[in-house]
Enzyme design. Structure first.
Site, PDB file in Angstrom:
ATOM      1  N   ASP A 243      13.586  -4.971 -23.572  1.00 45.98           N
ATOM      2  CA  ASP A 243      14.549  -5.344 -22.587  1.00 45.98           C
ATOM      3  C   ASP A 243      15.959  -5.250 -22.785  1.00 45.98           C
ATOM      4  O   ASP A 243      16.640  -4.883 -22.068  1.00 45.98           O
ATOM      5  CB  ASP A 243      14.218  -6.904 -22.715  1.00 45.98           C
ATOM      6  CG  ASP A 243      14.970  -7.736 -21.202  1.00 45.98           C
ATOM      7  OD1 ASP A 243      14.756  -6.969 -20.248  1.00 45.98           O
ATOM      8  OD2 ASP A 243      15.356  -8.624 -21.526  1.00 45.98           O
TER       9      ASP A 243
ATOM     10  N   GLU B 147      22.198 -14.324 -25.954  1.00 46.60           N
ATOM     11  CA  GLU B 147      22.382 -14.937 -24.594  1.00 46.60           C
ATOM     12  C   GLU B 147      21.995 -16.669 -24.971  1.00 46.60           C
ATOM     13  O   GLU B 147      21.166 -16.650 -25.927  1.00 46.60           O
ATOM     14  CB  GLU B 147      21.118 -14.420 -23.738  1.00 46.60           C
ATOM     15  CG  GLU B 147      21.306 -13.271 -23.181  1.00 46.60           C
ATOM     16  CD  GLU B 147      20.255 -12.628 -22.338  1.00 46.60           C
ATOM     17  OE1 GLU B 147      20.708 -12.713 -21.033  1.00 46.60           O
ATOM     18  OE2 GLU B 147      19.400 -11.891 -22.803  1.00 46.60           O
TER      19      GLU B 147
ATOM     20  N   LYS C 246      29.855  -2.792 -16.218  1.00 45.41           N
ATOM     21  CA  LYS C 246      30.795  -3.647 -16.534  1.00 45.41           C
ATOM     22  C   LYS C 246      32.005  -2.967 -16.717  1.00 45.41           C
ATOM     23  O   LYS C 246      32.189  -2.009 -17.600  1.00 45.41           O
ATOM     24  CB  LYS C 246      30.253  -4.404 -17.460  1.00 45.41           C
ATOM     25  CG  LYS C 246      29.111  -5.226 -17.586  1.00 45.41           C
ATOM     26  CD  LYS C 246      28.625  -5.918 -18.861  1.00 45.41           C
ATOM     27  CE  LYS C 246      27.260  -6.815 -18.574  1.00 45.41           C
ATOM     28  NZ  LYS C 246      27.078  -7.901 -17.797  1.00 45.41           N
TER      29      LYS C 246
ATOM     30  N   LYS D 176      17.640 -14.383 -27.064  1.00 47.55           N
ATOM     31  CA  LYS D 176      17.853 -15.307 -26.086  1.00 47.55           C
ATOM     32  C   LYS D 176      17.857 -16.891 -26.871  1.00 47.55           C
ATOM     33  O   LYS D 176      17.444 -16.888 -27.971  1.00 47.55           O
ATOM     34  CB  LYS D 176      16.452 -15.269 -25.283  1.00 47.55           C
ATOM     35  CG  LYS D 176      16.715 -14.068 -24.364  1.00 47.55           C
ATOM     36  CD  LYS D 176      16.042 -14.334 -23.143  1.00 47.55           C
ATOM     37  CE  LYS D 176      15.938 -13.008 -22.252  1.00 47.55           C
ATOM     38  NZ  LYS D 176      17.100 -12.358 -21.785  1.00 47.55           N
TER      39      LYS D 176
ATOM     40  N   LYS E  50      15.670  -0.964 -14.590  1.00 46.75           N
ATOM     41  CA  LYS E  50      14.839  -0.746 -15.939  1.00 46.75           C
ATOM     42  C   LYS E  50      13.796  -2.006 -16.117  1.00 46.75           C
ATOM     43  O   LYS E  50      14.002  -2.668 -14.975  1.00 46.75           O
ATOM     44  CB  LYS E  50      15.982  -0.912 -17.080  1.00 46.75           C
ATOM     45  CG  LYS E  50      16.689  -2.324 -16.922  1.00 46.75           C
ATOM     46  CD  LYS E  50      17.673  -2.630 -18.200  1.00 46.75           C
ATOM     47  CE  LYS E  50      16.746  -3.581 -19.034  1.00 46.75           C
ATOM     48  NZ  LYS E  50      16.525  -4.900 -18.900  1.00 46.75           N
TER      49      LYS E  50
ATOM     50  N   ASP F 271       0.902  -1.228   0.038  1.00 48.28           N
ATOM     51  CA  ASP F 271       0.009  -0.074   0.081  1.00 48.28           C
ATOM     52  C   ASP F 271       1.008   1.336   0.069  1.00 48.28           C
ATOM     53  O   ASP F 271       2.082   1.110  -0.124  1.00 48.28           O
ATOM     54  CB  ASP F 271      -0.762   0.046   1.205  1.00 48.28           C
ATOM     55  CG  ASP F 271      -0.194  -0.144   2.536  1.00 48.28           C
ATOM     56  OD1 ASP F 271       1.166   0.145   2.371  1.00 48.28           O
ATOM     57  OD2 ASP F 271      -0.687  -0.406   3.497  1.00 48.28           O
TER      58      ASP F 271
ATOM     59  N   HIS G 225      20.493  -1.535 -22.967  1.00 46.07           N
ATOM     60  CA  HIS G 225      21.848  -2.202 -23.018  1.00 46.07           C
ATOM     61  C   HIS G 225      22.501  -1.747 -24.555  1.00 46.07           C
ATOM     62  O   HIS G 225      23.632  -1.126 -24.472  1.00 46.07           O
ATOM     63  CB  HIS G 225      21.916  -3.503 -22.782  1.00 46.07           C
ATOM     64  CG  HIS G 225      21.385  -3.962 -21.436  1.00 46.07           C
ATOM     65  ND1 HIS G 225      21.541  -2.982 -20.226  1.00 46.07           N
ATOM     66  CD2 HIS G 225      20.703  -4.994 -21.162  1.00 46.07           C
ATOM     67  CE1 HIS G 225      20.753  -3.832 -19.298  1.00 46.07           C
ATOM     68  NE2 HIS G 225      20.193  -4.731 -19.827  1.00 46.07           N
TER      69      HIS G 225
ATOM     70  N   HIS H 250      22.825  -2.131 -16.127  1.00 42.24           N
ATOM     71  CA  HIS H 250      23.767  -2.487 -15.441  1.00 42.24           C
ATOM     72  C   HIS H 250      24.945  -2.722 -16.494  1.00 42.24           C
ATOM     73  O   HIS H 250      26.284  -2.929 -15.995  1.00 42.24           O
ATOM     74  CB  HIS H 250      23.528  -3.839 -14.658  1.00 42.24           C
ATOM     75  CG  HIS H 250      23.287  -5.090 -15.623  1.00 42.24           C
ATOM     76  ND1 HIS H 250      21.862  -5.028 -16.251  1.00 42.24           N
ATOM     77  CD2 HIS H 250      24.119  -6.020 -15.917  1.00 42.24           C
ATOM     78  CE1 HIS H 250      22.175  -6.439 -17.027  1.00 42.24           C
ATOM     79  NE2 HIS H 250      23.223  -6.794 -16.758  1.00 42.24           N
TER      80      HIS H 250
HETATM   81  C1  BG6 Z   1      18.669  -7.728 -18.137  1.00 42.93           C
HETATM   82  C2  BG6 Z   1      17.515  -8.183 -18.961  1.00 42.93           C
HETATM   83  O1  BG6 Z   1      18.886  -6.359 -18.241  1.00 42.93           O
HETATM   84  O2  BG6 Z   1      20.177  -8.030 -18.828  1.00 42.93           O
HETATM   85  C3  BG6 Z   1      17.718  -9.908 -19.104  1.00 42.93           C
HETATM   86  O3  BG6 Z   1      16.507  -7.919 -18.472  1.00 42.93           O
HETATM   87  C4  BG6 Z   1      19.129 -10.325 -19.434  1.00 42.93           C
HETATM   88  O4  BG6 Z   1      16.803 -10.134 -19.953  1.00 42.93           O
HETATM   89  C5  BG6 Z   1      20.185  -9.254 -18.731  1.00 42.93           C
HETATM   90  O5  BG6 Z   1      19.227 -11.708 -19.348  1.00 42.93           O
HETATM   91  C6  BG6 Z   1      21.464  -9.798 -19.287  1.00 42.93           C
HETATM   92  O6  BG6 Z   1      22.420  -9.234 -18.364  1.00 42.93           O
HETATM   93  P1  BG6 Z   1      24.013 -10.033 -18.440  1.00 42.93           P
HETATM   94  O7  BG6 Z   1      24.935  -9.021 -17.316  1.00 42.93           O
HETATM   95  O8  BG6 Z   1      23.872 -11.224 -18.238  1.00 42.93           O
HETATM   96  O9  BG6 Z   1      24.581  -9.693 -19.838  1.00 42.93           O
END
Ligand code: BG6
Length: 475
Positions: free
Chosen positions: A229, A210, A176, A330, A142, A93, A234, A172
């Protein structure tokens, strides 16, 4: 720059029992404790809908560090870390943050929203209701919005409670090591920088491949897809760092300004130059795995893309005429994030005896992950009495040159946010421009085409590079 310990402050982790907090954020906080980089004084308050007390949260954190931290647990570090941990049950809430207030120790805090996007706006309001506008730095995960309109709305909502200078939008990838190194590679080495332009470069390929599928995130992914995504954030961030002009200095304001300028020059993507794909059942690493439409939470007739490849233009003086190719997916043959810069062919190649040889170009291959490193390919004469040429590589690898593997991105990002440094975070204008760039594809997406699990993606994507070819994933 030497590392400094952040000023005293609390850390509030909203969504503390979720996947991201469990797998990455709690282990990252433990690592910072271990390196002496958490504030000297300050609690770590976990917030989630679980019916837990402080002790339950400590057990959750202990398990999370034990399972996800390859270097194991040190008893003394753990005791220090555990003594900071507190837990607040959220009823979902508007009063959640009000219940957090009595558990805070310090006058300032870093609040991390590791929650589904649909909960962002309510949680921001809850911060305001609890009187926490003052003294709060806010990290937002994100995806930042769903499209340009929702991103603008979210920015406005946040700014009603927290000013921009205390907002930290996470991508993120910026945490790196190999991504941070892009700017050093370019601007500390004139050899590269002088050739990275439309005269020197025929095309740039950015790949985020991936081998994992959507796993337990089927329902989330249905709403998102690869473009929202991975591409909007990224991949566009990688593109910005590879193509931007030199910043005035290495401070946050200059770097973010140059990235935003570059993104402003990227032409919104034409759907005619986009291939969207969806994985079908197959075998990967010797294991049979389901297709996307068989994953839990996914519609049988889903049109969501798990793969996207596209060609785009950067309309500026440095890059006009160079092709930029982006792809992500993926369940591809392997996990591999890479930037390949393909230089223009020699104007006349004496040594090529076939058309194919003529198309073998020099390239700069930047391996973001795994096997982090950089190589340059060039052509040399094979030893011997006749002139026969061969491709050779000059290779740099993080593991052998620095004798260490790069640290986890989240350790660095949490530290930077605790220190209040925005360099590794995305500005309001960058995120909004990212949505504008992908907008035409989101509004008129081409149909999804199938590709088999464990493959390099749909064959249709080759058309974007023709008459050349994408660099093979295992190259
Ligand atoms: C995330 C996505 O931001 O990054 C995921 O939502 C993805 O779908 C991931 O698997 C990949 O991150 P990394 O650091 O493993 O390349």
């Amino acid at each position: 720059m030497p590392l400094t310990t952040p000023k005293d402050q609390d850390i509030v982790l909203v969504g503390a029992s979720g996947d991201l907090a469990t797998k990455r954020l709690i282990p990252a906080l433990y690592n910072l404790e271990s390196d002496g980089l958490l504030p000297s004084r300050g609690s770590v308050v976990g917030v989630a809908t679980n019916d837990w007390d402080d002790q339950d949260f400590r057990m959750h954190a202990l398990k999370s560090v034990a399972v996800n931290n390859p270097s194991g647990i040190d008893d003394a570090v753990w005791d220090r870390f555990a003594s900071r941990l507190r837990f607040v049950s959220s009823l979902g809430d508007g009063d959640t943050m009000t219940r957090v207030v009595p558990r805070l120790d310090q006058a300032t805090r870093l609040v991390y929203f590791s929650i589904p996007p649909s909960a962002f706006e309510g949680s921001v309001a809850s911060l305001g209701n609890a009187g926490l506008s003052e003294g709060t730095k806010l990290i937002i995960e994100k995806p930042f919005g769903h499209d340009i309109e929702s991103a603008r709305h979210l920015n406005q909502t946040i700014h009603q409670v927290i000013p921009e200078e205390r907002v930290f939008r996470i991508d993120h990838y910026l945490g790196k090591e190999t991504v941070q190194n892009l700017l050093v590679l370019r601007f500390a080495n004139p050899l590269f920088e002088r050739t990275l332009n439309n005269e020197g470069v025929q095309r740039v390929e950015i790949t985020v491949a991936e081998s994992v599928g959507v796993g337990r995130r089927g329902a989330f992914y249905e709403e998102t897809g690869a473009i929202r995504d991975i591409v909007q954030n990224h991949v566009l961030q990688l593109l910005a760092l590879v193509a931007m002009e030199a910043p005035h200095d290495m401070g946050a304001a200059s770097i973010r300004e140059e990235k935003a300028k570059l993104l402003n020059s990227v032409a919104p993507i034409d759907p005619a130059f986009v291939v969207r794909g969806q994985y079908t059942a197959g075998t990967i690493d010797g294991k049979k795995v389901p297709g996307y439409r068989e994953e839990s939470g996914v519609a049988e007739d889903s049109q969501t893309e798990t793969y996207a490849a596209m060609r785009l233009r950067i309309d500026n003086w440095r890059w006009g005429g160079t092709r930029f190719l982006l792809r992500t997916g993926k369940r591809l043959a392997r996990r591999e994030t890479r930037v390949v810069v393909v230089f223009r062919d020699a104007p006349f190649n004496f040594f090529a005896t076939t058309e194919i040889q003529r198309l073998v170009s020099q390239k700069l291959n930047i391996r973001i992950q795994p096997n982090e490193g950089i190589s340059i390919t060039f052509v040399l004469k094979e030893p011997g009495p006749v002139v026969a040429t061969q491709k050779v590589d000059m290779d740099f690898s993080y593991a052998s040159s620095f004798n260490k593997t790069p640290k986890e991105a989240y350790d660095r990002l949490l530290l930077e946010a605790l220190l209040g440094d925005h360099t590794l975070f995305i500005s309001e204008s960058e995120t909004e421009r990212g949505w504008e760039i992908v907008r035409p594809v989101l509004e008129a997406p081409p149909p999804v085409v199938p590709y088999e699990v464990g493959s390099a993606g749909p064959a249709e994507a080759e058309g974007l590079v023709a008459p050349r070819r994408w660099h093979a994933l295992e190259d």
